[in-house]
Write an enzyme that holds these catalytic residues in place. Structure first.
Site, PDB file in Angstrom:
ATOM      1  N   GLN A 190      35.630   5.925  13.425  1.00 57.48           N
ATOM      2  CA  GLN A 190      35.495   4.909  12.839  1.00 57.48           C
ATOM      3  C   GLN A 190      35.446   4.681  11.322  1.00 57.48           C
ATOM      4  OE1 GLN A 190      32.237   3.575  16.068  1.00 57.48           O
ATOM      5  NE2 GLN A 190      31.757   2.160  14.754  1.00 57.48           N
ATOM      6  N   ARG A 242      25.700  -0.616  17.421  1.00 58.24           N
ATOM      7  CA  ARG A 242      26.221  -2.356  17.381  1.00 58.24           C
ATOM      8  C   ARG A 242      24.978  -3.081  16.816  1.00 58.24           C
ATOM      9  NH1 ARG A 242      29.935  -5.414  21.501  1.00 58.24           N
ATOM     10  NH2 ARG A 242      30.587  -7.480  20.163  1.00 58.24           N
ATOM     11  N   CYS A 243      24.762  -2.058  15.302  1.00 60.06           N
ATOM     12  CA  CYS A 243      23.597  -2.526  14.927  1.00 60.06           C
ATOM     13  C   CYS A 243      23.667  -1.851  13.282  1.00 60.06           C
ATOM     14  CB  CYS A 243      22.466  -2.120  15.360  1.00 60.06           C
ATOM     15  SG  CYS A 243      20.864  -1.070  15.143  1.00 60.06           S
ATOM     16  N   GLU A 294      27.389  -7.383  15.794  1.00 59.31           N
ATOM     17  CA  GLU A 294      26.538  -6.873  16.209  1.00 59.31           C
ATOM     18  C   GLU A 294      25.071  -8.035  16.821  1.00 59.31           C
ATOM     19  OE1 GLU A 294      25.394  -4.398  12.984  1.00 59.31           O
ATOM     20  OE2 GLU A 294      24.081  -5.367  12.081  1.00 59.31           O
TER      21      GLU A 294
END
Ligand code: CDP
Length: 806
Positions: free
Chosen positions: A237, A384-385, A760
């Site tokens: 990522q 996802r945060c 997110e």
């Protein structure tokens, strides 16, 4: 209609710029099975690596015998910690300032920890031989309970830190203690509680979950001995960070490391950090002189690579009796597993957890977080945060419901009364965050009106009466959640990773014929960046989105960037893209003025061209200007039309949303049915409404999985009992409810195009909304808080505890 007669609006529509539901260009290859993922890569003479892993949660390693494994035909080498010590790589630094064993060195600290790495001609031989590595273990007492980690006599997890009283974040209180971190004003918060009319206190647990991307973590390392150069393909990522960290660890000069992240099948935070698989593959390629591929299987992914959450939050709210919040306190124990490998900005060992005051106007607040070691896999990533925002949002949203219940107020009405008001923005929270913009009451009002909230409550009232009369065995729950996030890490003054400031970048080159390429330091894992960055450029430069190629993931060609996670791509690289466009546009304006023989200031921009003010027939389109940039530039100006921008945002962005969920619960079976889920999101300026909707659908599905069934669970012996999709709930189309999406638009005042992140949001807001709905179903029977996950068994147990099965 030709270009001369088309109106500005018609020309703008043809560009497919911001606001257009442009179809995802990357899907052309994905839906045809033509994506190019790491495991698609096949290099000549490539070898395959696989791990021997620990069956124990905690054990001393008395000996490792690799003779039998090494003798298997096709096995090329077997690497252990002793091998890695010869190149000083038995331990590696983590993103959180800790060190982590690459391969077991003296002890294993969690089940499935990497013990030896077998390299063979094919993957199956490597896997078979890994089973033949003989390891003699002496089991040690195990602790998987973070609440017991700092008790007297708790098993010591990290003997290597035994004598260290200081950690990277200050004093250590206990041999299993990692850090203490606090924020807010403790005295002010205590004073608020001392004079509060009403208080609540609850231990709210956000269990350990896992991002479980469909494509697991993997890499191919190829070391060229002649050039001394390493090429590393991987599911990264943050490719540039991997290059820099890789250089620091391996001592290979950074310019001789080429990191390439091809297509990625989901990341969700799981693919931010560095794993033993990467280090072992690199060492194996150096040792064998051949490329080495490492691909995790599902069990390895779920049980060893980065987990998320595992926060134990003891939260308190103080309020007046008429329902105005006056204070917030939260003491949290954070379980970081065996190594502190959390992916947080350096200054924030508990991430951005101090966004815990949420969307409410708390005059005083304080949080204290203790991080501890246990015999569990390391990680602690932002699934996802944005760095622990999800934990904070879950905690405050549950606590607000619990307080509403105690006050006897409707949870939506209680929220409405305490939401930060529009005129208070920019708003400084009790923790010092400066919320950039918001219009919360409008959003909640719209949500309540759309679902006809009053009617739902009336229906619920009637159902409760029927339940008490024994006419039905079904309960109805209405979940309300209002969340505010903090995304777009970040301002470099607040955020860095291992000392690298968190900015991001975009480089745009416009070719002579008017098409172009944009390269970025971010990396899409399914978010549709190839589609949306081109839309920003289309609107900014008047070039059709279809004429712009977007490229990410190659550290040789992309400008330096910190990668994609925590919804930072739009707030940071989206801004860099717009700013780079503006540099290009400024040069194009000079060229246009030269060609039209007017002063720069006599020109105005119109969708895709500069025209002479008051004389719109005289103009130069961006296509004409691109051509001119390569042969007709004004004297003293460099030819070419390209620009680069490194964007250090002045602030985070603060997207928000109002979610409402309706569930029906069968008290006899514990079965739950999500009847309705409405999600209103405000992410400022919307670049691609269709992609946003897709992001919301995906994130809500993850939130549904987390709230209703997911937990990475360990038994008392340290066995991870949820390491496959048989035991770990991954919702499919069968279980997933229907989603209703909606929006308001409150642009960010400091972002060049007013956009905030969105990726997110549904995970952050969805989890408390589901949980509030289940809790709401039982609240009228005196239940205060039922812990997640709300699977059928736990829901049945909640009914049992309330005596509903008698
Ligand atoms: O960093 P990440 O890509 O995960 O998150 P993001 O910045 O929230 O973007 C997710 C996707 O939604 C990207 O394709 C964005 O371009 C798109 N998006 C949008 O269309 N409008 C926004 N205001 C925010 C994101």
């Amino acid at each position: 209609m030709n270009d001369m007669t088309a109106t500005s609006a018609e020309r703008a529509a043809k560009l497919e710029g911001m606001g257009c539901k442009r179809k995802r260009v990357e899907d052309i290859r994905f839906v045809q099975g033509k994506g190019n993922y790491v495991d698609d890569l096949k290099l000549p003479s490539m070898l395959y690596g696989d791990f021997t892993r620990s069956p124990h949660g905690h054990a001393r390693v008395k000996s490792i015998d690799t003779t039998k494994a090494a003798a298997v035909p096709g096995v090329v080498a077997v690497i252990t910690a002793e091998t890695l010590k010869t190149v000083n790589l038995a331990w590696m630094p983590t993103l959180a300032g800790d060190t982590q064993m690459v391969l077991a060195d003296g002890k294993v600290l969690f089940q499935n920890q990497e013990v030896a790495f077998v390299i063979a001609e094919d993957r199956y031989t490597a896997a078979d031989a890994a089973d033949l590595v003989e390891v003699e273990y002496e089991p040690l007492p195990v602790n998987v309970d973070p609440l017991k980690a700092m008790t007297d006599g708790a098993p010591m997890i990290r003997e290597d830190l035994k004598d260290k009283t200081e950690g990277p974040h200050g004093k250590r209180k206990h041999y299993n203690h990692i850090f203490s971190w606090q924020s807010g004003d403790e005295a002010a918060a205590d004073a608020a509680f001392a004079k509060a009319d009403v208080t609540i206190k609850e231990m709210i647990v956000y269990p350990r979950v896992h991002p479980c991307p469909l494509e697991t973590c993997q890499c191919v390392a190829s070391f060229d001995k002649i050039k001394g150069e390493l090429t590393l393909w991987g599911t990264f990522q943050a490719p540039h960070v991997i290059r820099t960290v890789g250089s620091l660890i391996s001592k290979i000069p950074e310019h001789k490391i080429h990191v390439i992240a091809p297509d990625i099948g989901g990341g969700f935070g799981n693919k931010v950090g560095a794993y033993p698989g990467y280090i072992c593959s690199i060492v194996a390629s150096i040792v064998t002189g051949r490329p080495v591929k490492w691909v995790e299987d599902r069990i390895e992914n779920l049980s060893t690579t980065a987990f998320a959450r595992d926060f134990y939050m003891d939260v308190e709210i103080a309020a007046t009796k008429d329902g105005k919040v006056t204070g917030l306190r939260c003491y949290t124990i954070a379980d970081h597993g065996a190594f502190d490998a959390c992916a947080n900005a350096t200054k924030w060992p508990a991430g951005l957890f101090s966004i815990i005051s949420g969307s409410y106007d708390f005059p005083a607040a304080h949080v204290l977080v203790d991080g501890v070691y246990t015999n569990k896999a390391p990680g602690g990533v932002a699934y996802r945060c944005s760095f622990r925002v999800t934990e904070a949002a879950y905690c405050i949203e549950r606590a607000m419901d619990i307080m509403a219940q105690k006050l006897g107020m409707d949870p939506a009405e209680f929220r409405m009364k305490n939401l930060i008001r529009r005129e208070q923005f920019p708003y400084t929270s009790a923790f010092g965050w400066q919320y950039d913009s918001g219009d919360y009451q409008t959003a909640l009002k719209k949500a309540m009106e759309t679902v006809n909230y009053k009617k739902l409550r009336d229906e619920q009232k009637a159902k409760r009466v029927a339940f008490r009369r024994g006419e039905t065995r079904e309960l109805m729950g209405i979940g309300v959640a209002f969340f505010t996030e903090i995304v777009g890490a970040g301002p470099s003054r607040a955020c860095d990773i291992l000392g690298i400031a968190m900015f991001d970048s975009a480089e745009i080159r416009i070719h002579p014929t008017g098409s172009g390429i944009c390269r970025l330091g971010t990396k899409s894992q399914g978010q549709g960046h190839e589609t949306t960055y081109a839309q920003i450029i289309a609107t900014e430069l008047g070039i059709p989105a279809d004429s712009i190629a977007v490229e990410e993931g190659n550290t040789d060609t992309a400008p330096y960037g910190l990668g994609t996670y925590g919804s930072r791509s739009t707030p940071v690289s989206g801004a860099a893209t717009a700013m780079a466009c503006r540099k290009i546009k400024a040069k194009a304006q000079m060229i246009a003025a030269y060609m039209l023989e007017v002063h720069d200031d006599d020109l105005e921009w119109d969708v895709d061209r500069f025209r002479v003010k008051g004389n719109p027939e005289r103009f130069k389109t961006m296509t004409e200007l691109a051509w001119a940039a390569y042969h007709q530039v004004p004297p003293g100006i460099e030819p070419g039309l390209e620009a680069i921008n490194y964007y250090d945002p002045p602030n985070f962005t603060y997207p928000f949303g109002a979610y409402i969920c309706v569930v029906d619960v069968d008290v006899d079976t514990g079965m739950t049915k999500v009847r309705r889920f409405y999600a209103l999101d405000d992410c400022g300026t919307r670049i691609n409404p269709m992609i946003i909707e897709g992001q919301i659908h995906g994130g809500l599905t993850e939130a549904f999985g987390i709230a209703m069934g997911q937990e990475i669970h360990y038994d008392d012996e340290g066995n991870v009992t949820t390491a496959s999709f048989l035991d770990y709930f991954l919702p499919t189309a069968v279980e997933t409810p229907h989603w209703e999406t909606d929006w308001t638009t409150t642009p960010s005042p400091h972002h060049p195009i007013g956009a905030k992140g969105v990726g997110e949001s549904p995970n952050v807001g969805g989890v408390p909304c589901f949980s509030n709905a289940i809790n709401d179903a039982f609240a009228f029977l005196g239940s205060t808080h039922i812990q997640m996950p709300h699977d059928h068994w736990r829901t049945w147990m909640a009914a049992e505890k309330l005596g509903l099965h008698a």
